[in-house]
Design a protein around this motif. Sequence first.
Motif, PDB file in Angstrom:
ATOM      1  N   LEU A  29       0.739  -0.668  -0.187  1.00  0.00           N
ATOM      2  CA  LEU A  29       0.511   0.095  -0.279  1.00  0.00           C
ATOM      3  C   LEU A  29       1.176   1.290  -0.008  1.00  0.00           C
ATOM      4  CD1 LEU A  29      -2.943  -0.737   2.541  1.00  0.00           C
ATOM      5  CD2 LEU A  29      -2.951  -0.655   0.260  1.00  0.00           C
ATOM      6  N   ALA A  30       0.532   2.454  -0.522  1.00  0.00           N
ATOM      7  CA  ALA A  30       1.225   3.811  -1.026  1.00  0.00           C
ATOM      8  C   ALA A  30      -0.009   4.140  -0.291  1.00  0.00           C
ATOM      9  CB  ALA A  30       1.574   3.560  -1.972  1.00  0.00           C
ATOM     10  N   ASN A  31       0.354   5.626  -0.122  1.00  0.00           N
ATOM     11  CA  ASN A  31      -0.413   6.775   0.467  1.00  0.00           C
ATOM     12  C   ASN A  31      -1.737   5.926   1.769  1.00  0.00           C
ATOM     13  OD1 ASN A  31       0.111   8.179  -1.399  1.00  0.00           O
ATOM     14  ND2 ASN A  31      -1.263   7.779  -2.696  1.00  0.00           N
ATOM     15  N   HIS A  32      -1.117   5.544   2.256  1.00  0.00           N
ATOM     16  CA  HIS A  32      -1.720   4.865   4.191  1.00  0.00           C
ATOM     17  C   HIS A  32      -1.456   5.953   4.578  1.00  0.00           C
ATOM     18  CE1 HIS A  32       2.324   3.472   5.970  1.00  0.00           C
ATOM     19  NE2 HIS A  32       3.025   3.556   4.108  1.00  0.00           N
ATOM     20  N   PRO A  33      -2.275   5.859   6.070  1.00  0.00           N
ATOM     21  CA  PRO A  33      -2.021   6.753   7.051  1.00  0.00           C
ATOM     22  C   PRO A  33      -0.538   6.240   8.158  1.00  0.00           C
ATOM     23  CG  PRO A  33      -3.848   5.291   7.235  1.00  0.00           C
ATOM     24  CD  PRO A  33      -3.532   4.585   6.520  1.00  0.00           C
ATOM     25  N   ILE A  34      -0.344   5.632   7.695  1.00  0.00           N
ATOM     26  CA  ILE A  34       0.903   5.683   9.037  1.00  0.00           C
ATOM     27  C   ILE A  34       2.167   6.604   8.555  1.00  0.00           C
ATOM     28  CG2 ILE A  34       2.793   3.651   9.439  1.00  0.00           C
ATOM     29  CD1 ILE A  34       0.585   2.798  10.286  1.00  0.00           C
ATOM     30  N   ASP A  35       2.357   7.965   9.507  1.00  0.00           N
ATOM     31  CA  ASP A  35       3.208   9.004   9.527  1.00  0.00           C
ATOM     32  C   ASP A  35       4.644   8.349   9.296  1.00  0.00           C
ATOM     33  OD1 ASP A  35       3.718  10.841   9.860  1.00  0.00           O
ATOM     34  OD2 ASP A  35       3.928  11.511  12.007  1.00  0.00           O
TER      35      ASP A  35
END
Length: 279
Positions: A29-35
């Motif tokens: 996944l890209a552009n996920h919520p993990i900072d």
Amino acid sequence: MKLETIDYQAADSAKKFVQSLRDTGFGVLANHPIDKALVEKIYIEWQAFFNSEDKHDFLFKPETQDGFFPAEVSETAKGHTVKDIKEYYHVYPWGRIPQSLKENILAYYQAANELAEELLQWIEEHSPADVAVNYSIALPKMIEGSHKTLLRILHYPGMTGEEEVGAIRAAAHEDINLITLLPAANEPGLQVKGQDGEWIDVPCDFGNLIINIGDMLQEASSGYFPSTTHRVINPVGTDMSKPRVSLPLFLHPKPEVVLSSRYTADSYLMERLRELGVI
């Protein structure tokens, strides 16, 4: 076969992600919520910790399995005889964590757990009816409040050329748990075994999140979702001396969760740990 990177924010991300898990046992996944900035801070903080002698003050406790595991007690993958070239630290919120490292690592643990619940919801929603009917409770509920979910901070030291013959950073293995979340470590090396037996490089662009199926979800889905063999190979050339820090979060169900007619989460875990010689 090539692993496709899926945009978490795209309208069809859930469907594509679950299809990737079904086909390969892995999803990226890209552009996920993990900072990303938090992950980068953790890499730097823990690399410094592994470089220090302080790590020996947190030597793991056999009865609780939290703390620092030095290279000499590192794992030997099932079916292998040579230990992996790594050391690691087991983080549980209830376990021992160096005070100066606590805030960021627990923030990551919580954020990754929250995302994992959402991804398990995706998996459940896109499981065929004849597969989903076997889940004893909703997949996100299996991990809710679980004290067994393990965050392992792995340190692969730079290679010196003096390593034992046949040793690699992580020999081919499958994970025991439901799913594993892993932020891309910015260094290549992670590979997954395709159905044709060929090894496929997992995209390692910093900011990607790599998710794979573990044995427990394979069991709960009656084999619909495959727990795929993967490994971390040794670097070559100029990258040999580079250390690598990696942050896999192994999502474990609560012990009493029924996986199948044969196993609870606890009985499955105990069987596998005995096989590995950990207990």
